[in-house]
Design a protein around this motif. Structure first.
Motif, PDB file in Angstrom:
ATOM      1  N   ILE A   1       0.842  -1.200   0.000  1.00 44.95           N
ATOM      2  CA  ILE A   1       0.000   0.000   0.000  1.00 44.95           C
ATOM      3  C   ILE A   1       0.876   1.248   0.000  1.00 44.95           C
ATOM      4  O   ILE A   1       0.620   2.206  -0.737  1.00 44.95           O
ATOM      5  N   LYS A   2       1.918   1.234   0.815  1.00 49.23           N
ATOM      6  CA  LYS A   2       2.841   2.373   0.878  1.00 49.23           C
ATOM      7  C   LYS A   2       3.524   2.587  -0.471  1.00 49.23           C
ATOM      8  O   LYS A   2       3.673   3.723  -0.929  1.00 49.23           O
ATOM      9  N   GLY A   3       3.893   1.505  -1.133  1.00 52.18           N
ATOM     10  CA  GLY A   3       4.505   1.607  -2.463  1.00 52.18           C
ATOM     11  C   GLY A   3       3.559   2.220  -3.477  1.00 52.18           C
ATOM     12  O   GLY A   3       3.964   3.041  -4.307  1.00 52.18           O
ATOM     13  N   PHE A   4       2.281   1.845  -3.409  1.00 52.30           N
ATOM     14  CA  PHE A   4       1.309   2.432  -4.329  1.00 52.30           C
ATOM     15  C   PHE A   4       1.166   3.925  -4.083  1.00 52.30           C
ATOM     16  O   PHE A   4       1.173   4.721  -5.022  1.00 52.30           O
TER      17      PHE A   4
ATOM     18  N   CYS B   1      -1.031   9.162 -20.230  1.00 55.21           N
ATOM     19  CA  CYS B   1      -1.740   7.900 -20.490  1.00 55.21           C
ATOM     20  C   CYS B   1      -0.880   6.675 -20.170  1.00 55.21           C
ATOM     21  O   CYS B   1      -1.355   5.716 -19.557  1.00 55.21           O
ATOM     22  N   GLY B   2       0.368   6.691 -20.582  1.00 52.50           N
ATOM     23  CA  GLY B   2       1.254   5.548 -20.337  1.00 52.50           C
ATOM     24  C   GLY B   2       1.507   5.316 -18.861  1.00 52.50           C
ATOM     25  O   GLY B   2       1.326   4.203 -18.347  1.00 52.50           O
ATOM     26  N   TRP B   3       1.922   6.365 -18.179  1.00 50.64           N
ATOM     27  CA  TRP B   3       2.197   6.255 -16.754  1.00 50.64           C
ATOM     28  C   TRP B   3       0.900   6.024 -15.985  1.00 50.64           C
ATOM     29  O   TRP B   3       0.859   5.270 -15.010  1.00 50.64           O
ATOM     30  N   GLY B   4      -0.179   6.662 -16.429  1.00 49.21           N
ATOM     31  CA  GLY B   4      -1.481   6.454 -15.788  1.00 49.21           C
ATOM     32  C   GLY B   4      -1.943   5.019 -15.889  1.00 49.21           C
ATOM     33  O   GLY B   4      -2.526   4.468 -14.950  1.00 49.21           O
ATOM     34  N   THR B   5      -1.680   4.378 -17.032  1.00 47.32           N
ATOM     35  CA  THR B   5      -2.025   2.964 -17.194  1.00 47.32           C
ATOM     36  C   THR B   5      -1.217   2.107 -16.219  1.00 47.32           C
ATOM     37  O   THR B   5      -1.757   1.213 -15.569  1.00 47.32           O
ATOM     38  N   GLY B   6       0.063   2.390 -16.115  1.00 46.48           N
ATOM     39  CA  GLY B   6       0.900   1.673 -15.145  1.00 46.48           C
ATOM     40  C   GLY B   6       0.430   1.881 -13.719  1.00 46.48           C
ATOM     41  O   GLY B   6       0.400   0.943 -12.912  1.00 46.48           O
ATOM     42  N   LEU B   7       0.032   3.105 -13.409  1.00 53.77           N
ATOM     43  CA  LEU B   7      -0.476   3.411 -12.073  1.00 53.77           C
ATOM     44  C   LEU B   7      -1.786   2.678 -11.809  1.00 53.77           C
ATOM     45  O   LEU B   7      -2.006   2.156 -10.709  1.00 53.77           O
ATOM     46  N   PHE B   8      -2.646   2.594 -12.814  1.00 55.05           N
ATOM     47  CA  PHE B   8      -3.902   1.854 -12.667  1.00 55.05           C
ATOM     48  C   PHE B   8      -3.637   0.377 -12.370  1.00 55.05           C
ATOM     49  O   PHE B   8      -4.262  -0.205 -11.483  1.00 55.05           O
ATOM     50  N   PHE B   9      -2.717  -0.230 -13.107  1.00 54.36           N
ATOM     51  CA  PHE B   9      -2.413  -1.639 -12.858  1.00 54.36           C
ATOM     52  C   PHE B   9      -1.749  -1.842 -11.502  1.00 54.36           C
ATOM     53  O   PHE B   9      -1.935  -2.882 -10.865  1.00 54.36           O
ATOM     54  N   HIS B  10      -0.969  -0.867 -11.061  1.00 53.29           N
ATOM     55  CA  HIS B  10      -0.394  -0.941  -9.719  1.00 53.29           C
ATOM     56  C   HIS B  10      -1.518  -0.905  -8.682  1.00 53.29           C
ATOM     57  O   HIS B  10      -1.526  -1.694  -7.732  1.00 53.29           O
ATOM     58  N   TRP B  11      -2.485   0.003  -8.856  1.00 53.68           N
ATOM     59  CA  TRP B  11      -3.642   0.066  -7.964  1.00 53.68           C
ATOM     60  C   TRP B  11      -4.398  -1.257  -7.980  1.00 53.68           C
ATOM     61  O   TRP B  11      -4.802  -1.763  -6.936  1.00 53.68           O
ATOM     62  N   LEU B  12      -4.587  -1.788  -9.186  1.00 55.16           N
ATOM     63  CA  LEU B  12      -5.329  -3.032  -9.328  1.00 55.16           C
ATOM     64  C   LEU B  12      -4.631  -4.173  -8.592  1.00 55.16           C
ATOM     65  O   LEU B  12      -5.276  -4.995  -7.945  1.00 55.16           O
ATOM     66  N   SER B  13      -3.304  -4.207  -8.659  1.00 49.83           N
ATOM     67  CA  SER B  13      -2.580  -5.278  -7.966  1.00 49.83           C
ATOM     68  C   SER B  13      -2.616  -5.112  -6.447  1.00 49.83           C
ATOM     69  O   SER B  13      -2.581  -6.097  -5.715  1.00 49.83           O
ATOM     70  N   VAL B  14      -2.699  -3.870  -5.968  1.00 46.29           N
ATOM     71  CA  VAL B  14      -2.714  -3.642  -4.520  1.00 46.29           C
ATOM     72  C   VAL B  14      -4.126  -3.731  -3.948  1.00 46.29           C
ATOM     73  O   VAL B  14      -4.345  -4.364  -2.917  1.00 46.29           O
TER      74      VAL B  14
END
Length: 95
Positions: free
Chosen positions: A21-24, A57-70
């Motif tokens: 969570i802290k990493g996200f 968009c690119g970084w936002g997509t990565g951030l979304f998948f990070h959120w999804l994994s957490v």
């Protein structure tokens, strides 16, 4: 099933979850700081072509998948323990 864990195992599991969570939130904070800088730089030095959208968009997509994994997979019922829970469910099923 969860009650079979020792206190140390539960602590270790909780500690790992908090680190994720802290990493996200660190990732989100860096995104919120850097993206405005990228947008400003683009609009200041090359306003006729908005290339900042690639970063957003690119970084936002990565951030979304990070959120999804957490957070997200657990909300969908597909967390890391999904397979184990399903196996236990089928083993306990009388049919």
């Amino acid at each position: 099933m969860e009650s079979n864990f020792t206190k140390e195992q539960r602590f270790y599991k909780a500690q790992k979850r908090v680190k994720k969570i802290k990493g996200f939130y660190t990732h989100l904070s860096v995104y919120c700081i850097i993206i405005p800088v990228i947008i400003f730089t683009n609009l200041k030095f090359e306003p006729h072509f908005h290339w900042f959208w690639f970063s957003v968009c690119g970084w936002g997509t990565g951030l979304f998948f990070h959120w999804l994994s957490v957070f997200g997979f657990n909300l969908l019922g597909l967390g890391k323990d999904w397979e184990e829970k399903k196996i236990q469910q089928f083993m306990n099923d009388k049919n």
